[in-house]
Design a protein around this motif. Structure first.
Motif, mmCIF file in Angstrom:
data_model
loop_
_atom_site.group_PDB
_atom_site.id
_atom_site.type_symbol
_atom_site.label_atom_id
_atom_site.label_comp_id
_atom_site.label_asym_id
_atom_site.label_seq_id
_atom_site.Cartn_x
_atom_site.Cartn_y
_atom_site.Cartn_z
ATOM 1 N N SER A 83 41.392 44.697 39.794
ATOM 2 C CA SER A 83 40.831 44.503 41.134
ATOM 3 C C SER A 83 39.958 45.712 41.440
ATOM 4 O O SER A 83 39.745 46.570 40.583
ATOM 5 C CB SER A 83 41.955 44.389 42.170
ATOM 6 O OG SER A 83 42.555 45.647 42.402
ATOM 7 N N ASP B 198 40.100 40.381 42.107
ATOM 8 C CA ASP B 198 39.527 40.964 43.315
ATOM 9 C C ASP B 198 39.132 39.896 44.329
ATOM 10 O O ASP B 198 39.401 40.051 45.522
ATOM 11 C CB ASP B 198 38.328 41.852 42.977
ATOM 12 C CG ASP B 198 37.964 42.745 44.149
ATOM 13 O OD1 ASP B 198 38.865 43.460 44.635
ATOM 14 O OD2 ASP B 198 36.800 42.702 44.587
ATOM 15 N N HIS C 278 42.211 38.567 45.971
ATOM 16 C CA HIS C 278 42.787 39.584 46.847
ATOM 17 C C HIS C 278 41.993 39.697 48.147
ATOM 18 O O HIS C 278 42.570 39.803 49.238
ATOM 19 C CB HIS C 278 42.841 40.930 46.114
ATOM 20 C CG HIS C 278 43.554 41.989 46.868
ATOM 21 N ND1 HIS C 278 42.943 43.143 47.284
ATOM 22 C CD2 HIS C 278 44.825 42.057 47.317
ATOM 23 C CE1 HIS C 278 43.811 43.880 47.937
ATOM 24 N NE2 HIS C 278 44.966 43.249 47.977
ATOM 25 N N ARG C 279 40.672 39.668 48.045
ATOM 26 C CA ARG C 279 39.838 39.738 49.253
ATOM 27 C C ARG C 279 40.065 38.512 50.144
ATOM 28 O O ARG C 279 40.116 38.626 51.375
ATOM 29 C CB ARG C 279 38.370 39.871 48.883
ATOM 30 C CG ARG C 279 38.012 41.244 48.370
ATOM 31 C CD ARG C 279 36.514 41.331 48.021
ATOM 32 N NE ARG C 279 36.211 42.553 47.332
ATOM 33 C CZ ARG C 279 35.936 43.717 47.921
ATOM 34 N NH1 ARG C 279 35.946 43.805 49.227
ATOM 35 N NH2 ARG C 279 35.675 44.782 47.202
ATOM 36 N N TYR D 208 42.773 36.744 50.358
ATOM 37 C CA TYR D 208 44.087 36.930 50.981
ATOM 38 C C TYR D 208 43.984 37.887 52.170
ATOM 39 O O TYR D 208 44.565 37.640 53.230
ATOM 40 C CB TYR D 208 45.097 37.451 49.967
ATOM 41 C CG TYR D 208 46.420 37.792 50.591
ATOM 42 C CD1 TYR D 208 47.333 36.796 50.907
ATOM 43 C CD2 TYR D 208 46.743 39.113 50.894
ATOM 44 C CE1 TYR D 208 48.541 37.106 51.513
ATOM 45 C CE2 TYR D 208 47.952 39.430 51.495
ATOM 46 C CZ TYR D 208 48.846 38.422 51.811
ATOM 47 O OH TYR D 208 50.031 38.736 52.404
ATOM 48 N N GLU D 209 43.259 38.976 51.991
ATOM 49 C CA GLU D 209 43.094 39.934 53.083
ATOM 50 C C GLU D 209 42.425 39.273 54.297
ATOM 51 O O GLU D 209 42.802 39.543 55.426
ATOM 52 C CB GLU D 209 42.279 41.130 52.617
ATOM 53 C CG GLU D 209 43.009 42.046 51.693
ATOM 54 C CD GLU D 209 42.169 43.208 51.207
ATOM 55 O OE1 GLU D 209 42.751 44.275 51.007
ATOM 56 O OE2 GLU D 209 40.942 43.036 51.029
#
Length: 74
Positions: A33, A61, A64-65, A67-68
């Motif tokens: 990531s 990545d 993850h982005r 999810y954020e």
């Protein structure tokens, strides 16, 4: 199947798995990531190669982005 980060803990786990089960039975996943240094990814690849492990790189990545973004909105 194990996650291989390039750190000492995952290196020890990969070595132990390769010795216990045989390298042909161990599949390593490298999941870099934006927090992963290129040095760590290179170390993980080299370790998998040296141990004779099947390895695949799956960048996380974008996931993850996403999810954020959901965590902030939700």
């Amino acid at each position: 199947v194990l996650g291989l980060s390039g750190g000492i803990d995952s290196a020890l786990a990969a070595y132990t798995a390769a010795q216990a089960a045989g390298a042909a039975r161990v599949h390593a996943l490298l999941m870099p990531s934006r927090y992963s240094s290129q040095h760590s990814v290179d170390d993980a690849r080299k370790l998998a190669e040296n141990l004779g492990l099947d390895a695949q790189v799956i960048p996380i990545d974008a996931v993850h982005r996403a999810y954020e973004t959901l965590a902030v909105v939700g």
